[in-house]
Design an enzyme around this catalytic site. Sequence first.
Site, short mmCIF file in Angstrom:
data_model
loop_
_atom_site.label_atom_id
_atom_site.label_comp_id
_atom_site.label_asym_id
_atom_site.label_seq_id
_atom_site.Cartn_x
_atom_site.Cartn_y
_atom_site.Cartn_z
N HIS A 219 0.84 -1.19 0.00
CA HIS A 219 0.00 0.00 0.00
C HIS A 219 0.88 1.25 0.00
O HIS A 219 1.81 1.36 0.79
CB HIS A 219 -0.91 -0.02 1.23
CG HIS A 219 -2.05 0.93 1.16
ND1 HIS A 219 -2.78 1.27 2.25
CD2 HIS A 219 -2.60 1.60 0.12
CE1 HIS A 219 -3.73 2.12 1.91
NE2 HIS A 219 -3.63 2.34 0.61
N ASP B 204 7.08 6.19 -21.31
CA ASP B 204 7.44 6.05 -22.72
C ASP B 204 8.93 5.75 -22.82
O ASP B 204 9.65 5.72 -21.82
CB ASP B 204 7.04 7.31 -23.50
CG ASP B 204 7.64 8.60 -22.95
OD1 ASP B 204 8.81 8.59 -22.48
OD2 ASP B 204 6.96 9.64 -23.00
N HIS C 141 5.83 18.20 -15.55
CA HIS C 141 6.63 17.04 -15.98
C HIS C 141 7.91 16.89 -15.16
O HIS C 141 8.30 15.77 -14.82
CB HIS C 141 6.95 17.16 -17.47
CG HIS C 141 7.62 15.96 -18.04
ND1 HIS C 141 7.06 14.71 -18.01
CD2 HIS C 141 8.82 15.82 -18.66
CE1 HIS C 141 7.88 13.83 -18.59
NE2 HIS C 141 8.95 14.48 -18.99
N TYR D 130 4.95 12.56 -23.41
CA TYR D 130 4.28 12.62 -22.10
C TYR D 130 3.36 11.43 -21.83
O TYR D 130 2.33 11.56 -21.18
CB TYR D 130 3.53 13.94 -21.93
CG TYR D 130 4.43 15.13 -22.08
CD1 TYR D 130 5.35 15.46 -21.11
CD2 TYR D 130 4.38 15.92 -23.24
CE1 TYR D 130 6.20 16.55 -21.25
CE2 TYR D 130 5.22 17.01 -23.40
CZ TYR D 130 6.13 17.31 -22.40
OH TYR D 130 6.96 18.39 -22.55
N ASN E 3 3.48 9.05 -19.65
CA ASN E 3 4.10 8.61 -18.41
C ASN E 3 3.10 8.74 -17.27
O ASN E 3 2.39 9.74 -17.18
CB ASN E 3 5.33 9.47 -18.09
CG ASN E 3 6.29 9.56 -19.25
OD1 ASN E 3 6.84 8.56 -19.68
ND2 ASN E 3 6.47 10.76 -19.77
#
Length: 133
Positions: free
Chosen positions: A20, A28, A100, A122, A124
């Site tokens: 947890h 990518d 990012h 992007y 990801n």
Amino acid sequence: MKKIGCLNSELSYVISKLGHFDTLTVGDCGLPVPQGVQRIDLAVTYGVPSFEQVFSVIDQEAKFQKAFIAQESIEQNPEFYQFITAWAHKEGVTIEIVPHDELKARSHQSVAVVRTGECKPYCNVILESNVSF
């Protein structure tokens, strides 16, 4: 030999060990992998396997409660953004949108980074694991 689900032994092992609040990054082929974080490199060539193919397998194997995505994906990769938000809505997963650079910094805390062959920008996500009960 495993009959169904994730057949990649490294990926299967990492998923089975998630606790947890542990995080797993799926990215990518251009996402940098921080030093000291396990790299599970599934990329064969550009586009193979795709982010969605790898993500689909991981989603079948584990339960997640939060997903972190890059703010830049909203405009730079709307298909990815729509895919992740639809998945999150269906699964009851909270999405946190961060710059990012922050996403890359957060990947340092992941148990592993899974590198796909995806070459769209992007693509990801950092997935935070949940309990399945």
